[in-house]
Design a protein around this motif. Structure first.
Motif, PDB file in Angstrom:
ATOM      1  N   UNK A   1      -2.448   8.993  -9.625  1.00 35.48           N
ATOM      2  CA  UNK A   1      -3.627   8.048  -9.884  1.00 35.48           C
ATOM      3  C   UNK A   1      -3.974   6.915  -9.200  1.00 35.48           C
ATOM      4  N   UNK A   2      -3.352   7.101  -7.884  1.00 37.21           N
ATOM      5  CA  UNK A   2      -3.681   6.106  -6.825  1.00 37.21           C
ATOM      6  C   UNK A   2      -3.042   4.741  -7.104  1.00 37.21           C
ATOM      7  N   UNK A   3      -1.971   4.557  -7.711  1.00 36.15           N
ATOM      8  CA  UNK A   3      -1.147   3.333  -7.825  1.00 36.15           C
ATOM      9  C   UNK A   3      -0.261   3.208  -6.613  1.00 36.15           C
ATOM     10  N   UNK A   4       0.102   1.812  -6.464  1.00 33.54           N
ATOM     11  CA  UNK A   4       1.073   1.711  -5.241  1.00 33.54           C
ATOM     12  C   UNK A   4       2.503   1.636  -6.067  1.00 33.54           C
ATOM     13  N   UNK A   5       2.838   2.854  -6.336  1.00 32.31           N
ATOM     14  CA  UNK A   5       4.109   2.891  -6.865  1.00 32.31           C
ATOM     15  C   UNK A   5       5.273   2.989  -5.464  1.00 32.31           C
ATOM     16  N   UNK A   6       6.220   2.493  -5.875  1.00 28.45           N
ATOM     17  CA  UNK A   6       7.582   2.803  -5.207  1.00 28.45           C
ATOM     18  C   UNK A   6       8.888   3.187  -5.610  1.00 28.45           C
ATOM     19  N   UNK A   7       9.943   3.390  -5.080  1.00 29.62           N
ATOM     20  CA  UNK A   7      11.118   3.965  -5.527  1.00 29.62           C
ATOM     21  C   UNK A   7      12.287   2.837  -5.160  1.00 29.62           C
ATOM     22  N   UNK A   8      12.786   2.527  -6.237  1.00 30.18           N
ATOM     23  CA  UNK A   8      13.981   1.351  -6.056  1.00 30.18           C
ATOM     24  C   UNK A   8      15.093   1.971  -6.980  1.00 30.18           C
ATOM     25  N   UNK A   9      16.066   1.018  -6.558  1.00 33.72           N
ATOM     26  CA  UNK A   9      17.611   1.466  -7.556  1.00 33.72           C
ATOM     27  C   UNK A   9      17.831   0.431  -8.600  1.00 33.72           C
TER      28      UNK A   9
END
Length: 352
Positions: free
Chosen positions: A284-292
């Protein structure tokens, strides 16, 4: 937040079998990690012995077995119990340093760590003890590990607005040692509006603003965090997919989401990791990130979040690059540093 001009690598040339290795070695930023949630059972017992604190578990294994969470509150109960061993500045330093060494091993080049001072000041630990210990570890991490580390003070949303204001006032003499404020703890029943005046004051002070929303709470909490608290980043935000208009807003305004897949699984936000919507957020073009999030409790630091999630939902090299690029875009470092980290990211991808 304007979308940066980017030239993406040639993903077709990357061997899919090397994807797990690529995930491990690519430089990345971690933007959603509660430092108290990195307190491993071994360190809990070591600090308990050092400080003469009784831990209500016989040993490390018994404590680990207690990590059978059914929801956010069941996790928070044991989270606060574990934090009881933190009493002295050196304790906070040791906790932060242990995480920062793991972050460096995961090729985290920049991290913005949350801390919960109210968890400690309620026990008689001074604000200065908390912040000085954490900040000293951040300084040493840059010099000794090559990791840039910043601190974000979080208000506990299950406590009152008055207590949040008191916490802010206690922290202001140490304003140069943290960059922003956040909002965490029990989401349900504690909407962002509860802290509107606190965040308005923080905005006047020039602090960066983030808030947990849309993890257990509804999309309406994400709207409130944006429009009432006026945050720059949404922590979690995975329930945003339930509101198409919100998804359009997040994509249009380049609002970063700091997603924590293994945390979502452990707290039953998703029944299985294969059901996680990280791919949908990216599509969807979101600025998603991966974190813990709280890695000592949720079974994995940032690289494990990457590798297990990619395996479960079938993400590919282009998603890896996008998530890492998003992590730098969504960070609170300056544009020069962002470009430098992006260049390092592109170099790694080019080498594959």
């Amino acid at each position: 937040m304007a979308e940066p001009t980017t030239t993406r690598p040639d993903f077709a040339r990357i061997d899919a079998q090397r994807l797990p290795e690529l995930l491990r070695v690519m430089p990345k930023a971690e933007l959603h990690m509660h430092i108290e949630g990195s307190l491993e059972p071994e360190l809990i017992f070591a600090l308990a012995r050092r400080n003469g604190v009784d831990v209500p578990y016989a040993d490390v294994e018994e404590l680990r077995k207690a990590y059978a969470f059914t929801d956010l509150q069941s996790f928070l109960d044991i989270y606060y119990a574990g934090a009881s061993v933190l009493l002295r500045e050196q304790d906070f330093y040791d906790m932060a340093w242990a995480y920062l060494e793991r972050a460096a091993a995961d090729n985290v080049v920049h991290t913005e760590m949350f801390f919960d001072p109210q968890t400690h000041t309620a026990r008689g630990v001074s604000m200065q003890t908390v912040i000085d210990g954490l900040h000293r570890a951040c300084v040493d991490a840059r010099e000794q590990l090559g990791v840039s580390a910043l601190l974000i003070l979080c208000f506990l949303r299950h406590l009152s607005e008055r207590e949040a204001f008191e916490t802010l006032e206690q922290a202001l003499p140490l304003r140069d040692k943290f960059i922003g404020v956040g909002l965490d703890s029990s989401e349900l029943g504690h909407p962002p509006e509860k802290f509107a005046r606190v965040f308005a004051r923080c905005r006047e002070l020039g602090l960066r603003l983030v808030a947990h929303a849309g993890e257990e709470g509804p999309p309406a909490y994400v709207w409130s965090a944006l429009d009432v608290l006026k945050v720059e980043r949404i922590d979690h935000g995975v329930r945003s997919v339930q509101d198409p208009e919100l998804m359009e807003r997040l994509a249009r305004d380049r609002i970063p989401l700091t997603v924590c897949p293994l945390s979502n699984l452990k707290l039953c936000v998703f029944a299985q990791l294969s059901e996680h919507n990280l791919g949908a957020l990216l599509d969807a073009g979101l600025v998603a990130t991966v974190n813990s999030d709280d890695p000592a409790y949720f079974g994995g630091y940032v690289n494990q979040n990457f590798t297990e999630t990619f395996a479960a939902i079938g993400l590919q090299a282009q998603h890896a690059w996008q998530l890492a690029a998003n992590s730098f875009e969504g960070s609170f470092i300056d544009d020069v540093a962002k470009r430098a980290y992006r260049d390092r990211l592109d170099q790694v991808f080019a080498s594959f």
